[in-house]
Design an enzyme around this catalytic site. Structure first.
Site, PDB file in Angstrom:
ATOM      1  N   ARG A 120       1.298  -1.562  -6.100  1.00 41.79           N
ATOM      2  CA  ARG A 120       0.817  -0.398  -5.363  1.00 41.79           C
ATOM      3  C   ARG A 120      -0.406  -0.804  -4.537  1.00 41.79           C
ATOM      4  O   ARG A 120      -1.170  -1.684  -4.936  1.00 41.79           O
ATOM      5  CB  ARG A 120       0.427   0.719  -6.333  1.00 41.79           C
ATOM      6  CG  ARG A 120       0.034   2.005  -5.620  1.00 41.79           C
ATOM      7  CD  ARG A 120      -0.613   3.018  -6.551  1.00 41.79           C
ATOM      8  NE  ARG A 120      -1.032   4.191  -5.784  1.00 41.79           N
ATOM      9  CZ  ARG A 120      -1.889   5.108  -6.224  1.00 41.79           C
ATOM     10  NH1 ARG A 120      -2.428   5.003  -7.430  1.00 41.79           N
ATOM     11  NH2 ARG A 120      -2.223   6.129  -5.456  1.00 41.79           N
ATOM     12  N   HIS A 121      -0.592  -0.152  -3.398  1.00 40.41           N
ATOM     13  CA  HIS A 121      -1.775  -0.399  -2.567  1.00 40.41           C
ATOM     14  C   HIS A 121      -3.063  -0.158  -3.359  1.00 40.41           C
ATOM     15  O   HIS A 121      -3.063   0.495  -4.407  1.00 40.41           O
ATOM     16  CB  HIS A 121      -1.763   0.506  -1.331  1.00 40.41           C
ATOM     17  CG  HIS A 121      -1.741   1.972  -1.672  1.00 40.41           C
ATOM     18  ND1 HIS A 121      -2.862   2.667  -2.115  1.00 40.41           N
ATOM     19  CD2 HIS A 121      -0.728   2.872  -1.672  1.00 40.41           C
ATOM     20  CE1 HIS A 121      -2.545   3.918  -2.354  1.00 40.41           C
ATOM     21  NE2 HIS A 121      -1.253   4.079  -2.102  1.00 40.41           N
ATOM     22  N   GLY A 122      -4.176  -0.638  -2.827  1.00 45.67           N
ATOM     23  CA  GLY A 122      -5.463  -0.493  -3.493  1.00 45.67           C
ATOM     24  C   GLY A 122      -6.123   0.857  -3.232  1.00 45.67           C
ATOM     25  O   GLY A 122      -5.518   1.768  -2.655  1.00 45.67           O
ATOM     26  N   ALA A 168      -3.674  -0.171  -7.159  1.00 50.66           N
ATOM     27  CA  ALA A 168      -3.342  -1.597  -7.352  1.00 50.66           C
ATOM     28  C   ALA A 168      -2.475  -1.842  -8.584  1.00 50.66           C
ATOM     29  O   ALA A 168      -2.396  -2.964  -9.079  1.00 50.66           O
ATOM     30  CB  ALA A 168      -4.601  -2.462  -7.417  1.00 50.66           C
TER      31      ALA A 168
END
Length: 462
Positions: free
Chosen positions: A81-83, A391
């Site tokens: 997953r994105h931060g 994340a």
């Protein structure tokens, strides 16, 4: 607002950021007592608290091939997953509304934190931020890359960089995240300028938008999230509203459930973005935070996870992609064959990970969470605060072992066993494939998403 560095300075800034983070580890900032209950808005460090002191620390004992066999990792597939990010426009507007309400109408309390909220806190969020990655979010991904390269030095090495594949959702926060991950890997080589190389693939990373059965059966279906709506207006949420209204000196009816949630999210955003213990955090005690976390979990369960069969089935394209990649990496090779791809890095969203985790059969409690059973759900395994923080990552580690290829699963860098194969941390790959044979031979995206309407309804097995 978003700093732009001249060419050649990005890696230097990234390296300095890591150094400064490590130097400051002796003075870990004051963390709100409710920090572990923010659902999908939880910092990764709340799941792995040791990272607050050293963001590059690695525990190699999490890799668990059988000690009696000689094994070595030959491939890593990471779904990430994105931060940490800014709020989306929807939440920024709610925060704006809450801020104006408190500033103009709140009259309660003489505590310092209430005075800070009313008189000193400035509404600094703007709509152009709209979910974009923040500097802390870049650190999240750079540091994750650093830890994974320490954990898998033979796979994520400097010489292997060109053979690693990178795919990302087209959303800005994901593109920035996959670039930050590559920066973290390239710092190993001491290069002066990052070389970004990734493929935008929304069919793979945003499959949920393409699945008509999911869009019509869940996302646009008013009854699909009825448990969330019932809880939102139920007694537990109402108690939190009344308590918060009393603390602020506001009429109860002026504080809607959405505004209560906006204040809770404000605490989470200020921590994730600025490492601040926001004065908004003091509006909630631990029991309030657990109620708000449960409301968030209900939404994710019934919208993205086990609540509806189609939610998991919508991730069939990603599921098949992962296993095709593993098949290729584990296939016997002649000496003249090219070496397999050492790693596949796939960057998406919480909405990417949750359906895939559900399809794999993970985090499925015997009793599903509903609006009426909050008090019996405190021990549930489905807690998005622990499963999909910023994340979050799902790691498939393929080993070459004496008895054949083995596969280990890690979630957020901690070992998790495959359902049905709980006796081993890293079962034989052929046994994993046998466990998921029904999905490997089936799970056809077109049939599940465009076919019979019955496949789109609630999970009647719950």
């Amino acid at each position: 607002m978003f700093p732009v560095f001249p060419p050649g300075r990005s890696l230097l800034v990234a390296a300095l950021s890591l150094v400064l983070t490590r130097l400051s580890c002796s003075s870990v900032p004051d963390v709100p007592h409710i920090a572990t209950y923010f659902g999908t808005k939880t910092r990764y460090e709340e799941v792995n608290p040791h990272l607050l002191r050293d963001p590059l620390s690695v525990n190699r004992t999490v890799l668990k091939p059988p000690p009696a066999e000689r094994c070595s990792p030959v491939h890593l597939t990471a779904v990430i997953r994105h931060g940490s990010r800014y709020p989306t426009v929807k939440n920024i507007r709610r925060i704006q509304k809450l801020s104006e309400l408190v500033r103009t109408e709140a009259s309660g309390g003489s505590e310092t934190w209430i005075q800070d909220i009313r008189n000193r806190w400035d509404m600094w969020y703007t709509e152009d931020m709209d979910g974009q990655l923040v500097m802390k979010g870049r650190d999240d991904l750079r540091q994750l890359a650093g830890r994974l390269s320490s954990l898998f030095p033979a796979l994520l090495s400097e010489e292997n960089l060109r053979r690693i594949s990178f795919r990302s959702s087209s959303k800005h926060r994901c593109v920035s995240s996959v670039e930050a991950f590559q920066e973290g890997l390239q710092e190993l080589g001491g290069g002066s300028e990052p070389q970004y190389r990734h493929q935008l693939d929304d069919e793979l990373m945003r499959f949920f938008e393409r699945c008509r059965g999911y869009v019509e059966g869940v996302e646009r279906n008013r009854t699909a999230l009825q448990e969330v709506e019932k809880f939102k207006h139920g007694e537990e949420m109402d108690a939190v509203r009344r308590k918060m209204a009393a603390r602020l000196g506001l009429p109860h009816h002026r504080l809607t459930p959405d505004l209560v949630e906006a204040a809770f999210f404000l605490c989470s955003y200020e921590l994730a973005i600025k490492s601040l213990h926001s004065p908004w955090c003091f509006l909630f005690d631990e029991s309030d935070a657990k109620v708000l976390e449960y409301k968030s979990d209900l939404k994710q369960y019934w919208k993205r996870s086990h609540g509806h069969v189609i939610s998991g089935l919508s991730s069939c394209p990603l599921f098949h992609h992962v296993f095709r990649t593993l098949d290729k990496a584990g296939r016997p090779r002649r000496s003249t064959d090219a070496a397999p791809e050492p790693a596949s890095i796939l960057v998406g969203h919480a909405e990417t990970l949750l359906p895939l985790l559900s399809l794999l059969g993970l985090y499925k409690d015997q009793t599903p969470p509903t609006a009426s059973n909050y008090r019996t759900q405190h021990g549930r395994t489905f807690r998005t605060s622990l499963i999909v923080p910023y994340a979050a990552n799902l790691l498939f580690v393929l080993y070459d072992c004496q008895r054949g290829p083995r596969l280990q699963l890690l979630v957020n860098e901690s070992p998790v066993r495959f359902p049905g194969l709980e006796g081993e941390d890293a079962p034989l790959y052929r046994d994993v494939r046998a466990t998921y044979r029904h999905l490997l031979d089936g799970c056809d995206f077109h049939r599940e998403c465009e076919g019979r309407a019955g496949g789109r309804g609630p999970n009647t097995e719950l």
